[in-house]
Enzyme design. Structure first.
Site, short mmCIF file in Angstrom:
data_model
loop_
_atom_site.label_atom_id
_atom_site.label_comp_id
_atom_site.label_asym_id
_atom_site.label_seq_id
_atom_site.Cartn_x
_atom_site.Cartn_y
_atom_site.Cartn_z
N ASP A 204 0.85 -1.19 0.00
CA ASP A 204 0.00 0.00 0.00
C ASP A 204 0.89 1.24 0.00
OD1 ASP A 204 1.08 0.29 2.51
OD2 ASP A 204 -0.82 0.26 3.58
N ASP A 206 1.41 4.75 2.34
CA ASP A 206 1.02 5.32 3.63
C ASP A 206 1.39 6.80 3.70
OD1 ASP A 206 0.45 2.64 5.12
OD2 ASP A 206 2.46 2.38 4.30
N ASP A 308 -3.29 4.37 2.77
CA ASP A 308 -3.62 4.70 4.15
C ASP A 308 -3.31 6.17 4.39
OD1 ASP A 308 -4.47 2.21 4.98
OD2 ASP A 308 -2.50 1.58 5.70
P1 TTP Z 1 2.05 -1.13 6.69
O1 TTP Z 1 1.59 -0.26 5.59
O2 TTP Z 1 1.15 -2.26 7.07
O3 TTP Z 1 3.48 -1.78 6.39
P2 TTP Z 1 4.72 -1.25 5.55
O4 TTP Z 1 4.42 0.06 4.91
O5 TTP Z 1 5.89 -1.31 6.46
O6 TTP Z 1 4.93 -2.37 4.46
P3 TTP Z 1 4.13 -2.56 3.09
O7 TTP Z 1 5.09 -2.23 2.00
O8 TTP Z 1 3.73 -3.99 3.07
O9 TTP Z 1 2.95 -1.64 3.08
O10 TTP Z 1 2.27 -0.29 8.01
C1 TTP Z 1 3.10 0.85 8.03
C2 TTP Z 1 3.35 1.27 9.44
O11 TTP Z 1 2.19 1.78 10.02
C3 TTP Z 1 3.81 0.13 10.33
O12 TTP Z 1 5.09 0.41 10.81
C4 TTP Z 1 2.92 0.12 11.50
C5 TTP Z 1 2.11 1.37 11.36
N1 TTP Z 1 0.71 1.15 11.72
C6 TTP Z 1 0.23 1.72 12.88
O13 TTP Z 1 0.95 2.41 13.59
N2 TTP Z 1 -1.07 1.50 13.23
C7 TTP Z 1 -1.90 0.73 12.46
O14 TTP Z 1 -3.06 0.55 12.82
C8 TTP Z 1 -1.37 0.16 11.24
C9 TTP Z 1 -2.22 -0.69 10.36
C10 TTP Z 1 -0.07 0.39 10.91
MN MN Z 2 2.65 0.36 3.81
MN MN Z 3 -0.44 0.77 5.58
#
Ligand code: TTP
Ligand code: MN
Ligand code: MN
Ligand code: MN
Length: 384
Positions: A204, A206, A308
């Site tokens: 995703d 973020d 996100d």
């Molecule tokens: P993710 O997007 O789940 O993971 P990522 O970006 O490290 O890997 P990917 O490439 O698979 O997307 O989460 C990003 C960060 O957000 C992770 O370090 C934890 C944080 N987080 C929170 O703090 N609270 C939450 O509810 C969620 C879902 C994530």
């Molecule tokens: Mn992510």
């Molecule tokens: Mn995420």
């Protein structure tokens, strides 16, 4: 001492937040294997076991070279008996029977497929597995009751399981910046998550959003979402309002890892023409092909991407940035370090010092590391 015995000892700290863990490392065969076992432990709700395997894998990621013999592992922390057994088997035979057996087991494959649907967690996947469901297609054919998120998860299954590229993340960044600055000029948008750590692809994209005038960010998310919806850019969204101040136990409650920011889990409709204007496909009939209830995406003019969005007050921005940059294990280790070594409680909102019985404010990630008594680790080396 003979020269051959002078293997320089590697000083490996035991918390992942004390170490530098680059994205690319020298032990992927071993770490992939250990992470299969970690994932399987998660699927069978064995949290402790799962974390143990992840910590073991993380230590190997921080090594400056590839492990060749068991001797290379001397004095390393976090390597339990089980992890060592698996590593030995791979060093000796090339594969681990336990890992291969797990990888091919019906339960592991089904749990992986089912939790691979957006909106489906381990609990739901486990229930469905016991009811005989095996993958996302079973969710359609056996007309399973799905919530709105899971409906979207099934509908956009192929796209959402296609890794998001850095280029796509950049195009989405431009869109989000436009949306946010249109509804609140002066707002600050930070790309967080895996892309901030330097990953080439992600599951995703973020974003963390704030504004230098504390309070200006309140109720911002609905405005951003409306803007995006007006432009036809959202396929799905679920916004949750900020519940931080509703918590009667006070902020930064240590037992709770979920943060309470105003946030939006969404699925963007990303025009492919935005990615490469030379290969623009003009035929609008492409997206109409629906066969088994899932979207056929070959030749489509757009694709679905998970995004996100999180909004934080300026005073919590440093903590939110640190908390949303990850990796998940790095975050977990930071909180464990704070609690066990410092008598502090760290969240994505604040840092609380139990001894002084007060919150310790910070304006940057660097300051938070200093308050925690840690050497600063940049995002690109938080790939624990
Ligand atoms: P993710 O997007 O789940 O993971 P990522 O970006 O490290 O890997 P990917 O490439 O698979 O997307 O989460 C990003 C960060 O957000 C992770 O370090 C934890 C944080 N987080 C929170 O703090 N609270 C939450 O509810 C969620 C879902 C994530
Ligand atoms: Mn992510
Ligand atoms: Mn995420
Ligand atoms: Mn290296």
């Amino acid at each position: 001492t003979k020269p051959s015995e002078v293997t320089p000892a590697i000083l490996m700290k035991s918390y992942a937040c004390q170490r530098r863990t680059p994205l690319k490392h020298h032990n992927s065969v071993l770490t992939d294997a250990l992470e299969i076992l970690a994932l399987n432990a998660e699927f069978t709700k064995n949290e402790g076991r799962s974390v143990a395997f992840r910590r073991a894998a993380s230590v190997l990621k921080a090594l400056p070279r590839g492990v060749r013999t068991m001797d290379d592992l001397k004095d390393l922390p976090c390597l339990g008996e089980h992890s060592l057994r698996v590593i030995k088997e791979i060093l000796d035979a090339g594969t681990s029977s336990e890992v291969e057996w797990t990888r091919q087991s019906e339960q592991f494959q089904a749990m992986k497929a089912l939790t691979g649907v957006f909106g489906v967690g381990v609990r739901t996947a486990d229930r469905w597995f016991r009811e005989g469901l095996r993958n996302h297609l079973d969710l359609i054919h056996k007309s399973q009751k799905l919530n709105r998120a899971q409906e979207a998860g099934v509908q956009y299954y192929n796209d959402l399981n296609t890794p998001v590229t850095k280029k796509e993340a950049m195009v989405i960044t431009v869109i989000v910046e436009k949306a946010v600055n249109d509804v609140l000029p002066g707002a600050i948008i930070t790309l967080t998550g895996g892309f901030r750590r330097g990953k080439e692809v992600g599951h995703d994209v973020d974003f963390l959003i704030t504004h230098p005038d504390e309070g200006a960010e309140e109720k911002l998310m609905p405005k951003i979402v409306n803007w995006l919806e007006d432009q036809g850019l959202l396929l799905y969204q679920k916004t949750t309002r900020n519940s931080y101040l509703e918590n009667k136990d006070g902020p930064a409650r240590p037992a709770c890892n979920m943060d309470r920011f105003e946030r939006c889990f969404s699925i963007f409709k990303l025009e492919r023409s935005k990615l490469d204007s030379d290969t623009r496909i003009e035929d609008s009939s492409y997206n109409s092909g629906v066969t088994d209830g899932t979207q056929t995406h070959s030749g489509s003019t757009w694709r679905a991407v998970r995004v996100d969005l999180v909004v934080s007050p300026y005073s919590q921005f440093a903590f939110a940035t640190l908390g949303w940059t990850g990796s998940k294990l790095f975050e977990r280790e930071l909180r464990r370090w704070a609690g066990q070594e410092k008598g502090m409680s760290l969240s994505s909102h604040a840092l609380y010092d139990s001894k002084q019985q007060r919150y310790l404010p910070a304006n940057s990630e660097e300051e938070i590391f200093t308050l925690l008594g840690l050497e600063y680790i940049p995002p690109s080396e938080r790939n624990a």
